[in-house]
Design an enzyme around this catalytic site. Sequence first.
Site, short mmCIF file in Angstrom:
data_model
loop_
_atom_site.label_atom_id
_atom_site.label_comp_id
_atom_site.label_asym_id
_atom_site.label_seq_id
_atom_site.Cartn_x
_atom_site.Cartn_y
_atom_site.Cartn_z
N SER A 151 0.49 -1.31 0.14
CA SER A 151 -0.16 -0.06 0.39
C SER A 151 0.82 1.35 -0.19
O SER A 151 2.44 1.53 0.87
CB SER A 151 -0.81 -0.36 1.16
OG SER A 151 -1.56 1.11 1.61
N TYR A 164 -2.25 -1.01 9.64
CA TYR A 164 -1.77 -1.62 8.87
C TYR A 164 -1.33 -0.54 7.53
O TYR A 164 -0.38 -1.59 7.20
CB TYR A 164 -3.42 -0.63 8.65
CG TYR A 164 -3.90 -0.76 6.71
CD1 TYR A 164 -3.98 -1.62 6.08
CD2 TYR A 164 -3.15 0.13 5.97
CE1 TYR A 164 -4.48 -2.08 4.68
CE2 TYR A 164 -3.32 0.69 4.54
CZ TYR A 164 -3.82 -0.81 3.41
OH TYR A 164 -4.72 -0.87 2.17
#
Length: 262
Positions: A151, A164
Site C-alpha cells: 500500500s 495496517y
Amino acid sequence: MSEQPSRFDVHGKVAVITGAASGFGELLAQRLVAKGCRVVLGDIAETPLQNVVHTLNERYPQSALGQRCDVRNFQDIQQLFDIGLAKFKQVDILVNNAGIAELQSFFQDHQTAWTDVVDINFKAVLYGTQYAVQHWLQVGQTQGVVVNCSSASAFSLLPISPIYAATKAAVLHFTSNCKPLRKQGIRVNAIAPFFSETALVTNNRQRNSQFAKVLQGLPLVPKELVVDAYLECIENQSLAGKTLSILPSSGIQEFKPLRPKL
C-alpha cells in the site's frame, strides 16, 4: 532505442488469487481469464466468491475454481494452492491480494483485533509465498511469479491505521528481499496503491469516522489502474523484487526506496 522487456505470457498458465470475491482480486481474475489464464480463487466470503466463479465460467468455460479461504489459517492457503495443482496440474502465479484494516484506534483496542490485520496482511503473505516457492523449487519449475499487495501507506504516514501501515511496509520490504529468487526463475513483486473504491475502503468509511474524514476530498485511484499494475508485475519479466506504486498524481511507477550509505 531501448529494448522492450520480455513478457511473461499468462495464456495457458494457472493463477491462485486470495481476496478474490470483490475489488482488485475479482477484476484481476477477469483480466487474467480473458487472456487465457485459468484461476483458482479464494475468499472468506463464500457466496460472493462463488458468484464470481460462476460468472467467469459462464463466459469462459472451465476457467475458474473457487474455494473458501481464511488466509489466517495456513492450511487454507495450502489447500487453495493444492486445488490448482490437482485440477489444473500446475500453478504458475500466486497473488496474495487479501487484506483488511483496523476499524478502531490501536490504542483503544482492548480485544486485540489488530492481530487479524497482522495475520491477514503480512503473515498470510509469508505463508503463501513460502509454500509457492517451496513447491516450484521442489518440482524444478523454471518460472513462477508471486505478487503481493502492499500500500502507499508503506512509504507515507497513516496515523489512523498504524498496524495496517506497518504490515504494508513489511510486505514491501519482504518483497524487496525476495529478489535473489530471480536466479532460480522465480519473481516476487508487489503493488502499493493509494486508496481505491474497494470494499475495504467503503467499510472503513462507514465504520471509522476518522478514516472517512481523512479521505474526504482526496482523489482515489481507479481499480482498473491497480489491476494494470498487478498485470505489469506478473507479465514484465524485468521486474523482480520490485514494488509498483499507484498514486492519483503519478499513476503507476516503480517505487525507489532511499538507500543511505552505510
